[in-house]
Structures are given as structure tokens and as C-alpha cells.
Design an enzyme around this catalytic site. Sequence first.
Site, mmCIF file in Angstrom:
data_model
loop_
_atom_site.group_PDB
_atom_site.id
_atom_site.type_symbol
_atom_site.label_atom_id
_atom_site.label_comp_id
_atom_site.label_asym_id
_atom_site.label_seq_id
_atom_site.Cartn_x
_atom_site.Cartn_y
_atom_site.Cartn_z
ATOM 1 N N ARG A 20 47.365 35.516 49.612
ATOM 2 C CA ARG A 20 45.892 35.485 49.542
ATOM 3 C C ARG A 20 45.379 34.074 49.824
ATOM 4 O O ARG A 20 44.309 33.890 50.413
ATOM 5 C CB ARG A 20 45.386 35.987 48.194
ATOM 6 N N GLU A 68 31.497 47.917 46.475
ATOM 7 C CA GLU A 68 32.490 47.979 47.550
ATOM 8 C C GLU A 68 32.109 48.987 48.634
ATOM 9 O O GLU A 68 32.366 48.769 49.818
ATOM 10 C CB GLU A 68 33.872 48.331 46.978
ATOM 11 N N HIS A 119 45.772 41.189 46.041
ATOM 12 C CA HIS A 119 46.162 41.682 44.713
ATOM 13 C C HIS A 119 46.793 43.066 44.779
ATOM 14 O O HIS A 119 46.536 43.932 43.941
ATOM 15 C CB HIS A 119 44.962 41.676 43.754
ATOM 16 N N ASP A 127 46.735 42.389 34.399
ATOM 17 C CA ASP A 127 45.559 43.265 34.448
ATOM 18 C C ASP A 127 45.930 44.743 34.308
ATOM 19 O O ASP A 127 45.089 45.572 33.966
ATOM 20 C CB ASP A 127 44.764 43.053 35.739
ATOM 21 N N ARG A 177 48.735 38.602 44.986
ATOM 22 C CA ARG A 177 48.126 37.589 44.145
ATOM 23 C C ARG A 177 49.082 36.428 43.904
ATOM 24 O O ARG A 177 48.676 35.278 43.881
ATOM 25 C CB ARG A 177 47.752 38.228 42.800
#
Lengths: 338, 277
Positions: A20, A68, A119, A127, A177
Site C-alpha cells: 500500500r 463507497e 488491506h 481489526d 497493509r
Amino acid sequence: MAEAGEVKGEVKEVKKVATRTAYGKALVELGKVNPNVVVLDADLAKSTKSGDFMKAFPERFFEMGIAEQDMIGTAAGLAAAGKIPFASTFAVFAAGRVFDQVRQEIGYTKLNVKIGATHAGVTVGEDGASHQSVEDIALMRAIPNMTVIVPADAVETQKAVFAAAEYHGPVYLRMGREEVPVIFDEDYQFEMGKAVTLREGNDVTIIACGVMVAPALEASDELARDGISARVLNLHTIKPVDREAIEAAAKETGAIVTAEEHNIMGGLGSAVAEVVVSTMPVPVEMVGIKDVFGQSGKPAELLEHYGLTSGNIVEAAKRAIARKAAPAPSRSRRSRRQ
Amino acid sequence: MIEEKARRIRVDIIRAIGEAGSGHPGGSLSCADILAVLYFHAMRIDPKRPDWEDRDKFVMSKGHAAPALYAALAEAGYFPVEELLTLRKLGSRLQGHPDMKKTPGIEISTGSLGQGLSAANGMAIAAKLDKKDTRIYVLLGDGELEEGQVWEAAMTSVHRRLDNLMAFVDYNGLQIDGSIEDVKSLKAVGEKWRAFGWHVMGIDGHNIRQIMAAIDEAKQIRGKPTVAVAKTVKGKGVAFMEGGVDWHGKAPSRDQVYKALVELGERIVDGGGVVNG
């Protein structure tokens, strides 16, 4: 292409960069040379690193907020008007939440939209399952006209972003990520749809993408210590898939292991198996997430927990080789089962 | 002149859907007048050059009203009117819902409701980036406003100050499962748009002069987008279809096509062919 025998794809453990991070930098470099490039994000610019582009070219960056669906639709409109939009968000939203928008307004329309999905996979970590996309490759691969690219390291990400911008049509770029080892040199030539042979080998071929490429190289080294010669392919483009490289692997090594940070259903393993069964059926073992959702944890712990390590690849390779030697099940055994 | 174009669009809708044996006549007829004004009065277009870069653009967000859009495009000269009779048939350029890759004049493919305004925003943003004075028009269905993405997009239009964008809501009050009020009431829809920061007008969607005036007013508004909530009648122009929820997605039979065309002032010749009235 490098000459045979040349050493390529050495894992440089000392240098680790998240794909990323490379995405953000590549967008800025791309923005400098291509004024048609515009970037959108849905309130994750700091995380997806599209924020780098926002700072460099604020007039060509569009913060869409937590919306989104609207982001994908707006990107479609921008593309219809001649722009090259990179719509950025987490993979779980980019492929899942907006599947219909991507299908209807990017795939079906064949519009020139690039989806920068970061991610991806369980390495999102703490998460948890809600944010760990393990099905996005399958979803995007099933959309006609969609190209699906999973870069293995920072250098490949940079090259893939430029290749995506040059290609006219929808592209899904899947990134991670976490920091991953840098595998390629700066002069690496990326060719969309063309697998990269990182190690030559005769006994088995390991076909990997994304974060599983580095473990695949380690697995190859481990197998070499056991006298097993394992070819390693970096299949960075899942669609269109490099049939030639897969067929050659089946023919020349007689056994295949696939490795991906994704559900074993519908992703890289399925793409490889589809080619293998239709041309030269050989044993295929799949290293991937076994049709379960992830959970919270440290990225390394999760890779271990879900069987995504070099050790898992080594075991799978040995299983594939064993199956290659084993006789086919007899007719009587099959009939007993029925 | 515009009234005659609207009548021709209605005739084309009935003929095309009748020939196809399926389609959406109700919501196509309800927006015929708005399309007639857009394509034959308001929009800067050149049907001989569908990709002319200085053209105004129209987005049919309620994609099931494709027959109305196809009729407007054909009457404007994007493709032959007789091609309308290939609607929904295998190999035709005229798909059940608009396909930008197949039909000249279609700016974006639609059909999955709630997505058109986002795309129109993208086009309006691109026009501003390119410093073009082109205008973007989008037609939304009233039932379509139940989709959340519409309101995401409505926020974007205002946030980006898209005064080169005008939306129409084809408010015919009916959707597949019944009346909007029964299915999911939009309550005070104009107030909703106003609360989102739009310049809002309420008009009669079958009154040509009101539609023209609304477009003129929208052109004067600076710094915000305009929406015209257009009160319409589903099936407008064909008495047995008007206000009937059943005519959302049902094709008229051969007899019904005949009856509708007579009502629309068409002279019928043998074999079901139609001579321009």
C-alpha cells in the site's frame, strides 16, 4: 525476461515495504507524468496511502467520504469522460460492499477505472474478520472484462500501477497493509498477464501471489535441502491468467502447489486448477484459507493459524509429489464407496 | 414541435415494447415529455457525432425506461427509428436496459437502480476539471430514491458545487409492488433534496413549458446543483395504462398496441404497420 540460470527473486530480508505504501508513491509518480489520472478515496486516504496523491495533486484528488458505492459510480462517470480514476479503499469494501457498482458500472461498461484495494487478506490483523477480505479475488475474477492483479512486493506494485494506467479497461489491484520483503530489483520488468519464474525446478511448481510469494521462495529453499527441486512462479495477474506458464509447470514438473492469502475457493488456486484440469491434469495442492472467516490477531500469528507459512507450502509440495507417484484409485474401491 | 416529438416518443415506446413482447411502458411514458424537451430543445448535442467532446450529457438512471431513451435518440437521429423494433431481441443494439457499449448516444450503462446520479457527478466533475461549459442531466425514478446511494451521490453533487448538473425526478408515484406511499413513503421529497443543499423545483412533468422553464432556471443557479421534482402520470398518454401499477413491466398485447396507437393519433395500415400521423 532474464536468462535461464540467472539468480532472481532473492528475498532481501533487510528491506520490507508494504504494498500500500508503494501504491501511494506510485500514484504520485503517475500523477506527474499523466495529467488524466485522478484519485478517489472513501475516508481511508491515510490508510490506503492515496493521501500522498491528495497532497501532491489536490485538484485531482476526490475525497468521497464514507460512501463507497458513490465513489465507484463517480469513478465510472469520470472514466466515461476520459479520466483515469484510481478508486481506493480496503479490499473488503472495494470488492464486497460495492460488488454491484463494480459489476454494473465498471465491468459491464468496460470503463477505464482502476480499483486500488488495500488491506486485503487476514494480514489486516487485529481489526478482525469484518475487515479481512478472503473472497475478493473470487468476486473480481468472476466479473467479465475485469483484470485482477496481486503484486508481491513494493517494486511490483509500483510497476503494476503504471501498467494498469497504460492498459485501457477495468483493473483490480489487490494490496496489503503489512510490510512485506522486497523481492524485485528496481529494473524489474512487469508484464500484465505474464507469470514470473523466480526459481527453476523439476519436481514440483509452487505458484504464489501477493504476500505468499516470499514464503514460497523460502519453501523452495527448504525443499532444496531435502533434495526436492521446486519451481516458483509469481502469478501476479490472476486474470487473465498465464495459461502457458501453468501448462508448462504441469507438463515439466508434474505437480503444483498454489499459495494465496485468500479463500481456496475461487482465487489463485481455482484459477490454476481450471487451467490444469482442462489441459494436463496433475496433482494440485492448495495452500490458502480453508473456507473460513478470519479473526483478530497479529498478522504473523494469523498466517500461522490459517496455515499460510513456508512450512505449509513445503508440506503441500511433498503431498503433491506423493500424489504424482501414487496409482489412481482402483475401480473396486470407487464402487465400494458408492 | 416539442409536443409532437413527445407524441412520437410515446408511439415509438408502444411499438417497440409491443414488438418485443416485454419491457416497461408505464415509466417510459411518464418521462417522455422530459426527454422530448431535453433532446429537442435543451441539450447541446450532435447526433451525427455521439462522441463530440463538447456535448451535453444525459444519464437515464431509471434504466428500465430505456424504450423512452431509445425513442428520443432515434427521433433525434442517432440511429434509424425502425431499429426500435429490434428492442430486446438477440443481437440487437437496443438492450433491455441502456448499454453504453452498444447504443450510440448512451453515456453510461444503467439498470441497477440508484447508480446514475453518481455517474452523472463524475461527468460533471470531469467537465469542471476540463473547464468545459457542458451540462449534465440525469433522470431518476421516484422509487429509485429508496436506494441509499442516491443520497450519497446527492451529498457529493452539493459538496462539489456541481452547478453544471441538473436532476429530474420522474415522480409518477408508483413502483413494482405498489404505490410509493405504500411501499416506502418518501414523505416530503422536495424537502429532502433541499435539506441536502440542492436548488429544488416542483413542476408538472407533462407541461412542456414548465420543463423548459425549469431547465432555464437551473442554468442560472450558481454553486449548487438543481433538481426538478416532476409530477408525472405513469403510463401517460395511453388511457388504459395511466395510473396503473400493472403497467410497470408488462407489454401491451397486439390489440392493446393498436388501441394505444389510435389514441396517440397514429394511422394504422394493414399488417400492424404504422404510418406517421
